[in-house]
Design a protein around this motif. Structure first.
Motif, PDB file in Angstrom:
ATOM      1  N   ALA A  42       0.821  -1.218   0.000  1.00 12.71           N
ATOM      2  CA  ALA A  42       0.000   0.000   0.000  1.00 12.71           C
ATOM      3  C   ALA A  42       0.857   1.271   0.000  1.00 12.71           C
ATOM      4  O   ALA A  42       0.654   2.140  -0.859  1.00 12.71           O
ATOM      5  CB  ALA A  42      -0.976  -0.014   1.168  1.00 12.71           C
ATOM      6  N   PRO A  43       1.827   1.414   0.899  1.00 20.81           N
ATOM      7  CA  PRO A  43       2.659   2.626   0.840  1.00 20.81           C
ATOM      8  C   PRO A  43       3.443   2.722  -0.466  1.00 20.81           C
ATOM      9  O   PRO A  43       3.625   3.811  -1.001  1.00 20.81           O
ATOM     10  CB  PRO A  43       3.611   2.488   2.031  1.00 20.81           C
ATOM     11  CG  PRO A  43       2.963   1.523   2.952  1.00 20.81           C
ATOM     12  CD  PRO A  43       2.155   0.605   2.074  1.00 20.81           C
ATOM     13  N   LEU A  44       3.869   1.595  -0.965  1.00 20.49           N
ATOM     14  CA  LEU A  44       4.615   1.579  -2.219  1.00 20.49           C
ATOM     15  C   LEU A  44       3.754   2.096  -3.370  1.00 20.49           C
ATOM     16  O   LEU A  44       4.219   2.882  -4.199  1.00 20.49           O
ATOM     17  CB  LEU A  44       5.123   0.161  -2.514  1.00 20.49           C
ATOM     18  CG  LEU A  44       5.981  -0.007  -3.760  1.00 20.49           C
ATOM     19  CD1 LEU A  44       7.243   0.844  -3.661  1.00 20.49           C
ATOM     20  CD2 LEU A  44       6.338  -1.470  -3.938  1.00 20.49           C
ATOM     21  N   LEU A  97       1.475  18.584  -9.295  1.00 22.02           N
ATOM     22  CA  LEU A  97       2.404  18.656  -8.158  1.00 22.02           C
ATOM     23  C   LEU A  97       1.662  18.461  -6.837  1.00 22.02           C
ATOM     24  O   LEU A  97       2.122  17.718  -5.961  1.00 22.02           O
ATOM     25  CB  LEU A  97       3.150  19.985  -8.152  1.00 22.02           C
ATOM     26  CG  LEU A  97       4.176  20.206  -9.259  1.00 22.02           C
ATOM     27  CD1 LEU A  97       4.845  21.571  -9.091  1.00 22.02           C
ATOM     28  CD2 LEU A  97       5.222  19.109  -9.298  1.00 22.02           C
ATOM     29  N   ALA A  98       0.507  19.111  -6.699  1.00 25.72           N
ATOM     30  CA  ALA A  98      -0.290  18.960  -5.475  1.00 25.72           C
ATOM     31  C   ALA A  98      -0.767  17.515  -5.322  1.00 25.72           C
ATOM     32  O   ALA A  98      -0.737  16.953  -4.217  1.00 25.72           O
ATOM     33  CB  ALA A  98      -1.478  19.917  -5.498  1.00 25.72           C
ATOM     34  N   ALA A  99      -1.176  16.901  -6.426  1.00 22.86           N
ATOM     35  CA  ALA A  99      -1.613  15.504  -6.379  1.00 22.86           C
ATOM     36  C   ALA A  99      -0.458  14.589  -5.994  1.00 22.86           C
ATOM     37  O   ALA A  99      -0.638  13.614  -5.256  1.00 22.86           O
ATOM     38  CB  ALA A  99      -2.199  15.088  -7.730  1.00 22.86           C
ATOM     39  N   GLY A 100       0.741  14.901  -6.474  1.00 22.71           N
ATOM     40  CA  GLY A 100       1.909  14.105  -6.124  1.00 22.71           C
ATOM     41  C   GLY A 100       2.238  14.183  -4.645  1.00 22.71           C
ATOM     42  O   GLY A 100       2.558  13.176  -4.011  1.00 22.71           O
ATOM     43  N   ILE A 101       2.118  15.375  -4.077  1.00 22.12           N
ATOM     44  CA  ILE A 101       2.366  15.528  -2.636  1.00 22.12           C
ATOM     45  C   ILE A 101       1.291  14.802  -1.841  1.00 22.12           C
ATOM     46  O   ILE A 101       1.588  14.099  -0.870  1.00 22.12           O
ATOM     47  CB  ILE A 101       2.431  17.022  -2.257  1.00 22.12           C
ATOM     48  CG1 ILE A 101       3.659  17.664  -2.908  1.00 22.12           C
ATOM     49  CG2 ILE A 101       2.474  17.196  -0.738  1.00 22.12           C
ATOM     50  CD1 ILE A 101       3.675  19.175  -2.849  1.00 22.12           C
ATOM     51  N   ALA A 102       0.037  14.945  -2.275  1.00 20.19           N
ATOM     52  CA  ALA A 102      -1.069  14.277  -1.581  1.00 20.19           C
ATOM     53  C   ALA A 102      -0.923  12.764  -1.646  1.00 20.19           C
ATOM     54  O   ALA A 102      -1.119  12.063  -0.649  1.00 20.19           O
ATOM     55  CB  ALA A 102      -2.407  14.711  -2.173  1.00 20.19           C
ATOM     56  N   ALA A 103      -0.566  12.246  -2.807  1.00 19.05           N
ATOM     57  CA  ALA A 103      -0.385  10.797  -2.938  1.00 19.05           C
ATOM     58  C   ALA A 103       0.777  10.322  -2.075  1.00 19.05           C
ATOM     59  O   ALA A 103       0.680   9.277  -1.418  1.00 19.05           O
ATOM     60  CB  ALA A 103      -0.156  10.422  -4.403  1.00 19.05           C
ATOM     61  N   SER A 104       1.845  11.087  -2.044  1.00 17.38           N
ATOM     62  CA  SER A 104       2.989  10.714  -1.214  1.00 17.38           C
ATOM     63  C   SER A 104       2.618  10.677   0.260  1.00 17.38           C
ATOM     64  O   SER A 104       3.148   9.868   1.025  1.00 17.38           O
ATOM     65  CB  SER A 104       4.148  11.690  -1.436  1.00 17.38           C
ATOM     66  OG  SER A 104       4.581  11.632  -2.777  1.00 17.38           O
ATOM     67  N   ALA A 105       1.696  11.537   0.656  1.00 16.77           N
ATOM     68  CA  ALA A 105       1.232  11.540   2.049  1.00 16.77           C
ATOM     69  C   ALA A 105       0.537  10.236   2.400  1.00 16.77           C
ATOM     70  O   ALA A 105       0.502   9.853   3.573  1.00 16.77           O
ATOM     71  CB  ALA A 105       0.296  12.719   2.293  1.00 16.77           C
ATOM     72  N   GLY A 106       0.015   9.536   1.410  1.00 16.34           N
ATOM     73  CA  GLY A 106      -0.596   8.232   1.651  1.00 16.34           C
ATOM     74  C   GLY A 106       0.406   7.228   2.197  1.00 16.34           C
ATOM     75  O   GLY A 106       0.030   6.252   2.855  1.00 16.34           O
ATOM     76  N   ALA A 107       1.675   7.451   1.923  1.00 15.48           N
ATOM     77  CA  ALA A 107       2.729   6.564   2.432  1.00 15.48           C
ATOM     78  C   ALA A 107       3.269   7.057   3.770  1.00 15.48           C
ATOM     79  O   ALA A 107       4.041   6.344   4.413  1.00 15.48           O
ATOM     80  CB  ALA A 107       3.860   6.451   1.419  1.00 15.48           C
ATOM     81  N   MET A 109       3.749  10.980   6.376  1.00 17.21           N
ATOM     82  CA  MET A 109       4.065  12.407   6.343  1.00 17.21           C
ATOM     83  C   MET A 109       5.530  12.668   5.954  1.00 17.21           C
ATOM     84  O   MET A 109       5.817  13.675   5.319  1.00 17.21           O
ATOM     85  CB  MET A 109       3.750  13.063   7.691  1.00 17.21           C
ATOM     86  CG  MET A 109       2.271  13.298   7.890  1.00 17.21           C
ATOM     87  SD  MET A 109       1.443  14.087   6.470  1.00 17.21           S
ATOM     88  CE  MET A 109       2.252  15.666   6.427  1.00 17.21           C
ATOM     89  N   THR A 110       6.417  11.781   6.289  1.00 18.49           N
ATOM     90  CA  THR A 110       7.805  11.969   5.873  1.00 18.49           C
ATOM     91  C   THR A 110       7.911  11.986   4.350  1.00 18.49           C
ATOM     92  O   THR A 110       8.609  12.822   3.778  1.00 18.49           O
ATOM     93  CB  THR A 110       8.709  10.860   6.455  1.00 18.49           C
ATOM     94  OG1 THR A 110       8.606  10.890   7.873  1.00 18.49           O
ATOM     95  CG2 THR A 110      10.143  11.046   6.036  1.00 18.49           C
TER      96      THR A 110
END
Length: 114
Positions: A42-44, A97-107, A109-110
């Motif tokens: 899931a984080p991956l 870019l915002a979607a990329g940050i939001a998706a990364s947050a799914g893995a 906060m770091t």
């Protein structure tokens, strides 16, 4: 001498996004996970999606900021050719870019902060 006219069958959004290059961002995440031995999928998946969106946003914004040079050197590209307006490209790049940050947050906060 006139620059070559792009074939009308090319979809301007695909040309702008360069999907063949975006795939490399996902491959980088998968390679890092393979080396690190990441056990959870899931984080991956969030990291792959986030990385692809960040890369695509960077590609779109690069074309937005290079549009003046591209009018002369690459007039066939979607923004200088008028097939995609500069404002629409800019907004789409920021959204990616915002979607990329939001998706990364799914893995975690770091990941979002990085």
């Amino acid at each position: 001498m006139q620059p070559p006219t792009p074939p009308p069958s090319r979809i301007p959004w695909l040309v702008l996004l360069r999907p063949a290059n975006v795939v490399t961002a996902a491959a980088d995440i998968l390679a890092g996970a393979a080396v690190a031995g990441v056990p959870r999928l899931a984080p991956l998946a969030w990291l792959v999606l986030g990385s692809a969106a960040l890369y695509a946003g960077g590609v779109v914004l690069n074309d937005y900021f290079d549009r003046t040079v591209d009018r002369v050197e690459r007039p066939e590209r979607p923004i200088p050719s008028g097939r995609i307006s500069p404002g629409t490209a800019r907004n789409f790049g920021v959204l990616l870019l915002a979607a990329g940050i939001a998706a990364s947050a799914g893995a975690g906060m770091t990941s979002a902060l990085v």
